[in-house]
Design a protein around this motif. Sequence first.
Motif, PDB file in Angstrom:
ATOM      1  N   VAL A 153      -2.212   3.845   5.975  1.00  0.00           N
ATOM      2  CA  VAL A 153      -0.931   4.133   5.232  1.00  0.00           C
ATOM      3  C   VAL A 153      -1.499   5.445   4.327  1.00  0.00           C
ATOM      4  O   VAL A 153      -0.737   6.038   3.938  1.00  0.00           O
ATOM      5  CB  VAL A 153      -0.693   2.803   3.996  1.00  0.00           C
ATOM      6  N   GLY A 154      -2.593   5.471   3.889  1.00  0.00           N
ATOM      7  CA  GLY A 154      -3.236   6.721   3.174  1.00  0.00           C
ATOM      8  C   GLY A 154      -3.359   6.202   1.945  1.00  0.00           C
ATOM      9  O   GLY A 154      -3.438   7.256   1.141  1.00  0.00           O
ATOM     10  N   PHE A 155      -3.664   5.131   1.541  1.00  0.00           N
ATOM     11  CA  PHE A 155      -3.895   4.673   0.035  1.00  0.00           C
ATOM     12  C   PHE A 155      -5.223   4.812  -0.214  1.00  0.00           C
ATOM     13  O   PHE A 155      -6.350   4.490   0.582  1.00  0.00           O
ATOM     14  CB  PHE A 155      -3.237   3.273  -0.096  1.00  0.00           C
ATOM     15  N   GLU A 156      -5.635   5.772  -1.178  1.00  0.00           N
ATOM     16  CA  GLU A 156      -7.000   6.023  -1.513  1.00  0.00           C
ATOM     17  C   GLU A 156      -7.598   5.392  -2.740  1.00  0.00           C
ATOM     18  O   GLU A 156      -8.608   5.618  -3.050  1.00  0.00           O
ATOM     19  CB  GLU A 156      -7.068   7.472  -1.573  1.00  0.00           C
ATOM     20  N   GLY A 157      -6.730   4.529  -3.376  1.00  0.00           N
ATOM     21  CA  GLY A 157      -7.483   3.897  -4.184  1.00  0.00           C
ATOM     22  C   GLY A 157      -8.342   2.532  -3.961  1.00  0.00           C
ATOM     23  O   GLY A 157      -8.733   2.400  -2.822  1.00  0.00           O
ATOM     24  N   CYS A 158      -8.601   1.624  -5.178  1.00  0.00           N
ATOM     25  CA  CYS A 158      -9.435   0.512  -4.824  1.00  0.00           C
ATOM     26  C   CYS A 158      -8.688  -0.753  -4.304  1.00  0.00           C
ATOM     27  O   CYS A 158      -7.407  -0.762  -4.960  1.00  0.00           O
ATOM     28  CB  CYS A 158     -10.409   0.333  -5.787  1.00  0.00           C
ATOM     29  N   LEU A 159      -9.264  -1.790  -3.835  1.00  0.00           N
ATOM     30  CA  LEU A 159      -8.672  -3.095  -3.651  1.00  0.00           C
ATOM     31  C   LEU A 159      -9.495  -4.083  -4.433  1.00  0.00           C
ATOM     32  O   LEU A 159     -10.613  -4.203  -4.647  1.00  0.00           O
ATOM     33  CB  LEU A 159      -8.762  -3.340  -1.955  1.00  0.00           C
ATOM     34  N   GLU A 160      -8.505  -4.857  -5.120  1.00  0.00           N
ATOM     35  CA  GLU A 160      -8.995  -6.001  -5.847  1.00  0.00           C
ATOM     36  C   GLU A 160      -8.477  -7.388  -5.214  1.00  0.00           C
ATOM     37  O   GLU A 160      -7.253  -7.195  -4.881  1.00  0.00           O
ATOM     38  CB  GLU A 160      -8.566  -5.707  -7.497  1.00  0.00           C
ATOM     39  N   TYR A 161      -9.028  -8.475  -5.671  1.00  0.00           N
ATOM     40  CA  TYR A 161      -8.453  -9.522  -5.018  1.00  0.00           C
ATOM     41  C   TYR A 161      -8.188 -10.582  -5.991  1.00  0.00           C
ATOM     42  O   TYR A 161      -8.947 -10.768  -6.833  1.00  0.00           O
ATOM     43  CB  TYR A 161      -9.582 -10.570  -4.113  1.00  0.00           C
ATOM     44  N   ASP A 162      -6.801 -11.313  -6.019  1.00  0.00           N
ATOM     45  CA  ASP A 162      -6.619 -12.011  -7.071  1.00  0.00           C
ATOM     46  C   ASP A 162      -7.223 -13.645  -6.555  1.00  0.00           C
ATOM     47  O   ASP A 162      -6.264 -14.217  -5.861  1.00  0.00           O
ATOM     48  CB  ASP A 162      -5.106 -12.084  -7.317  1.00  0.00           C
ATOM     49  N   THR A 163      -8.115 -14.125  -6.915  1.00  0.00           N
ATOM     50  CA  THR A 163      -8.843 -15.546  -6.306  1.00  0.00           C
ATOM     51  C   THR A 163      -7.998 -16.358  -7.070  1.00  0.00           C
ATOM     52  O   THR A 163      -8.359 -17.766  -6.511  1.00  0.00           O
ATOM     53  CB  THR A 163     -10.227 -15.592  -6.779  1.00  0.00           C
ATOM     54  N   GLU A 164      -7.184 -16.356  -7.900  1.00  0.00           N
ATOM     55  CA  GLU A 164      -6.116 -17.413  -8.327  1.00  0.00           C
ATOM     56  C   GLU A 164      -5.077 -17.979  -7.322  1.00  0.00           C
ATOM     57  O   GLU A 164      -4.630 -18.992  -7.306  1.00  0.00           O
ATOM     58  CB  GLU A 164      -5.613 -17.334  -9.632  1.00  0.00           C
ATOM     59  N   LYS A 165      -4.863 -17.004  -6.471  1.00  0.00           N
ATOM     60  CA  LYS A 165      -3.895 -17.260  -5.604  1.00  0.00           C
ATOM     61  C   LYS A 165      -4.396 -18.069  -4.324  1.00  0.00           C
ATOM     62  O   LYS A 165      -5.473 -17.992  -3.970  1.00  0.00           O
ATOM     63  CB  LYS A 165      -3.091 -16.061  -4.958  1.00  0.00           C
ATOM     64  N   PRO A 166      -3.675 -18.896  -3.713  1.00  0.00           N
ATOM     65  CA  PRO A 166      -4.157 -19.885  -2.476  1.00  0.00           C
ATOM     66  C   PRO A 166      -4.490 -18.877  -1.226  1.00  0.00           C
ATOM     67  O   PRO A 166      -3.816 -17.743  -0.938  1.00  0.00           O
ATOM     68  CB  PRO A 166      -2.853 -20.624  -2.004  1.00  0.00           C
ATOM     69  N   ASP A 167      -5.443 -19.487  -0.559  1.00  0.00           N
ATOM     70  CA  ASP A 167      -5.931 -18.719   0.723  1.00  0.00           C
ATOM     71  C   ASP A 167      -5.013 -19.083   1.964  1.00  0.00           C
ATOM     72  O   ASP A 167      -5.101 -18.382   2.783  1.00  0.00           O
ATOM     73  CB  ASP A 167      -7.432 -18.878   0.898  1.00  0.00           C
ATOM     74  N   GLY A 168      -4.690 -20.477   1.786  1.00  0.00           N
ATOM     75  CA  GLY A 168      -4.224 -21.026   2.979  1.00  0.00           C
ATOM     76  C   GLY A 168      -5.374 -21.595   3.987  1.00  0.00           C
ATOM     77  O   GLY A 168      -6.593 -21.626   3.557  1.00  0.00           O
ATOM     78  N   PHE A 187       0.872  -1.148  -0.165  1.00  0.00           N
ATOM     79  CA  PHE A 187      -0.081   0.069   0.002  1.00  0.00           C
ATOM     80  C   PHE A 187       0.751   1.167  -0.180  1.00  0.00           C
ATOM     81  O   PHE A 187       0.585   2.232  -0.600  1.00  0.00           O
ATOM     82  CB  PHE A 187      -1.016   0.169   1.257  1.00  0.00           C
ATOM     83  N   HIS A 188       2.048   1.252   0.554  1.00  0.00           N
ATOM     84  CA  HIS A 188       2.920   2.363   0.744  1.00  0.00           C
ATOM     85  C   HIS A 188       3.231   2.784  -0.588  1.00  0.00           C
ATOM     86  O   HIS A 188       3.306   3.705  -1.117  1.00  0.00           O
ATOM     87  CB  HIS A 188       4.104   2.160   1.747  1.00  0.00           C
ATOM     88  N   GLU A 189       3.821   1.640  -1.454  1.00  0.00           N
ATOM     89  CA  GLU A 189       4.438   1.880  -2.498  1.00  0.00           C
ATOM     90  C   GLU A 189       3.461   2.331  -3.605  1.00  0.00           C
ATOM     91  O   GLU A 189       3.694   3.061  -4.576  1.00  0.00           O
ATOM     92  CB  GLU A 189       5.401   0.659  -2.929  1.00  0.00           C
ATOM     93  N   ALA A 190       1.982   1.872  -3.474  1.00  0.00           N
ATOM     94  CA  ALA A 190       1.190   2.004  -4.429  1.00  0.00           C
ATOM     95  C   ALA A 190       0.843   3.651  -4.046  1.00  0.00           C
ATOM     96  O   ALA A 190       0.478   4.383  -5.130  1.00  0.00           O
ATOM     97  CB  ALA A 190      -0.100   1.362  -4.158  1.00  0.00           C
ATOM     98  N   LYS A 191       0.799   3.927  -3.040  1.00  0.00           N
ATOM     99  CA  LYS A 191       0.508   5.651  -2.682  1.00  0.00           C
ATOM    100  C   LYS A 191       1.711   6.198  -3.197  1.00  0.00           C
ATOM    101  O   LYS A 191       1.101   7.342  -3.837  1.00  0.00           O
ATOM    102  CB  LYS A 191       0.444   5.635  -1.012  1.00  0.00           C
ATOM    103  N   VAL A 192       2.894   5.908  -3.261  1.00  0.00           N
ATOM    104  CA  VAL A 192       3.921   6.759  -3.647  1.00  0.00           C
ATOM    105  C   VAL A 192       3.924   6.862  -5.176  1.00  0.00           C
ATOM    106  O   VAL A 192       3.952   7.828  -5.764  1.00  0.00           O
ATOM    107  CB  VAL A 192       5.295   6.174  -3.408  1.00  0.00           C
TER     108      VAL A 192
END
Length: 316
Positions: free
Chosen positions: A256-271, A189-194
């Motif tokens: 962190v102050g990230f103001e974008g949207c969150l998307e989920y990669d459902t192909e990756k394992p949940d554990g 999130f930090h790098e996405a904000k930057v």
Amino acid sequence: MEKYSKIFVAGHRGLVGAAIVRCLKEGGWSNLILRTHANLDLTDPSQVEELFSIEMPDYVFLAAAKVGGIHANNAYPVDFLVDNLSIQLNVISSAYKYNVKRLMFLGSSCIYPKHCPQPMNEEHLLTGSLEPTNEPYAVAKIAGIKMCEAFNRQYETDYISVMPTNLYGPNDNFDLHNSHVLPALIRKFHEAKVRGDKKVLIWGTGKPRREFLHVDDMADACVYLMNKEGYTDMVNIGVGEDVSIAELAEIVANIVGFEGCLEYDTEKPDGTPQKLLDVSRLSSQGWRAQISLKDGIQQTYKWFLENQGDIRGQNI
């Protein structure tokens, strides 16, 4: 532990070991035995025995381990099994040979079955199949627990095993590929904000639930239990509350102050679907966590910002 006791903290530069050192120093214990990996390879039995024969520690915190998230466990199963078994065998055996008064072995909540009843209590150990993605690490940790129990039974030693839930805080690993979920989210999130990104992709569905404990609370519990001489029951260390990964991601994004949207990669394992510890055994000993999740994440993000040049995984 007497204030003058010699205390060996194995893995003192890691997340847990560094917190234990901070807690000990704040509590007035200053006679600490600390070695970096460059000066002591804990997988080498001759080096470990030499340390014990020279230093003769009174107490040992075995916080050294090879650790990582889902990707690392999947990619390096031999390393996670063999390295951890070697570390545990060498340190626990030398502790017995050189008459250590008390040893604490730090395990992991991943020792419990994948479909364990929730919350997980200490009696659930070895009652079902493990989560496949971290089975080698879990098997190694279970072996460490059983080593401590065996030494206590056969030689009347005073060794205790503690099982922390998911930990986070200063000195964490922020590598986007090999770290655990919370530090990875902070960095992501930090790098996405930057960069000014409009969205962040999260591994999995966001539905699994996890419990998170600030490492300074973990260290406080370890020192607290180490001072309960003769108490050798395996003990869960956690907060007794959990959140979904989606809820966690929202909390981290807000801090962190990230103001974008969150998307989920459902192909990756949940554990594992849920990992929540029953902490009633610990509570009965008079200890409870003090740092809230939001406060802990805020402190950790502040540390991340102040130490970016030195952070593990930051330059990968």
